[in-house]
Design a protein around this motif. Structure first.
Motif, short mmCIF file in Angstrom:
data_model
loop_
_atom_site.label_atom_id
_atom_site.label_comp_id
_atom_site.label_asym_id
_atom_site.label_seq_id
_atom_site.Cartn_x
_atom_site.Cartn_y
_atom_site.Cartn_z
N ARG A 147 -8.72 -4.03 -14.90
CA ARG A 147 -7.78 -3.31 -15.77
C ARG A 147 -8.53 -2.26 -16.58
O ARG A 147 -8.03 -1.14 -16.76
N GLU A 148 -9.74 -2.58 -17.03
CA GLU A 148 -10.50 -1.60 -17.79
C GLU A 148 -10.91 -0.42 -16.92
O GLU A 148 -10.84 0.74 -17.34
N ARG A 188 -7.14 6.11 -15.59
CA ARG A 188 -5.84 6.63 -16.01
C ARG A 188 -6.00 7.66 -17.12
O ARG A 188 -5.40 8.75 -17.07
N GLU A 196 -7.78 1.63 -16.42
CA GLU A 196 -7.41 2.32 -17.65
C GLU A 196 -8.33 3.51 -17.91
O GLU A 196 -7.89 4.59 -18.33
N ILE A 221 -0.19 0.55 -14.85
CA ILE A 221 -1.33 -0.03 -14.16
C ILE A 221 -0.91 -1.37 -13.55
O ILE A 221 -0.37 -2.24 -14.23
N ASP A 256 4.59 -0.71 -17.20
CA ASP A 256 3.14 -0.62 -17.14
C ASP A 256 2.71 0.26 -15.98
O ASP A 256 3.02 0.00 -14.83
#
Lengths: 89, 157
Positions: free
Chosen positions: B62-63, B69, B66, B4, B2
């Protein structure tokens, strides 16, 4: 025909928890509740002060651990958190 | 693996260790940029207390990571955020981004901290000698988030 009871777990976070005097509430309504505004109205009918706090335009919603725009749809079994504006970082 | 890493800590952060964990991991990366937010000593501050919403906060971070990213083609992202009681000078948040080149890494870190200020579910409580009170968002933070969201929409359009 079927059971239309809507059961929701409500969370009150940070300053809203202080204001309402509780962090959690299980709401069971025999009438259909379709969105967060219905939930606020349901609470306001029973506790106007709490309803006013939750109705404030700055309140943020987190539905099933996802930030949700307001009004947020709600469904039986949902968890809905009412939060003050965020102040992280 | 992962790319992240999101972690909420209820014990002191170690930004140096967290940065070291990002350096040298990805051969395609020429640049790692990072940010540390720490508790600022202000008048009357005895302690700062941070609350989060378990589950929702991690998902929101996380959003944000992401989005960064994808937008900046990052190879690795780390966001570490402290909750609980802290004193002046303690680190609150650590963000790092690894990218092929430095401009993407710098911009991504700037984006993540600005957006985190208003889009990540945390709440600060300031403790003073006389008691404590919840802190409101600063208007500057809202403006910074709006500016990034507009910029991302324009670039992706």
């Amino acid at each position: 025909m079927g059971d239309r009871t809507v059961k929701l777990t409500l969370h009150f976070v940070a300053a809203l928890r202080d204001r309402l005097g509780r962090s959690e509430m299980v709401l069971e309504s025999p009438e259909p509740l379709t969105d967060s505004e219905d939930v606020v109205a349901w609470i306001a009918a029973r506790d106007p002060d709490a309803g006013a706090a939750l109705a404030h335009q700055s309140v943020r919603l987190i539905r099933n651990n996802q930030i949700a725009p307001r009004p947020a749809p709600v469904a039986d079994g949902d968890t809905l958190a009412f939060c003050p504006p965020f102040s992280g970082g | 693996m992962d790319p992240i890493l999101i972690r909420i800590h209820d014990t002191p952060l170690s930004p140096a260790q967290e940065l070291a964990a990002v350096i040298g991991r990805d051969g395609g990366c020429g640049a790692i940029a990072s940010f540390v937010g720490q508790v600022r000593q202000e008048d009357g501050l005895v302690a700062l207390e941070l609350e989060h919403y378990p589950g929702g906060t991690e998902a929101a971070l996380r959003e944000i990571a992401e989005n960064a990213r994808v937008h900046w083609s990052l190879k690795r992202v780390a966001i570490h955020h402290r909750v609980g009681r802290m004193e002046a000078g303690e680190p609150i948040v650590f963000i790092a981004a690894a990218a092929a080149h430095r401009r993407a890494a710098f911009e991504a870190v700037g984006y993540m901290i600005d957006v985190l200020k208003t889009q990540a579910p945390f709440w600060k409580r300031l403790h003073t000698a006389d008691g404590s009170h919840w802190i409101e968002t600063r208007p500057d933070d809202e403006a910074a988030t709006s500016a990034w969201l507009t910029e991302l929409q324009n670039k992706d359009a």
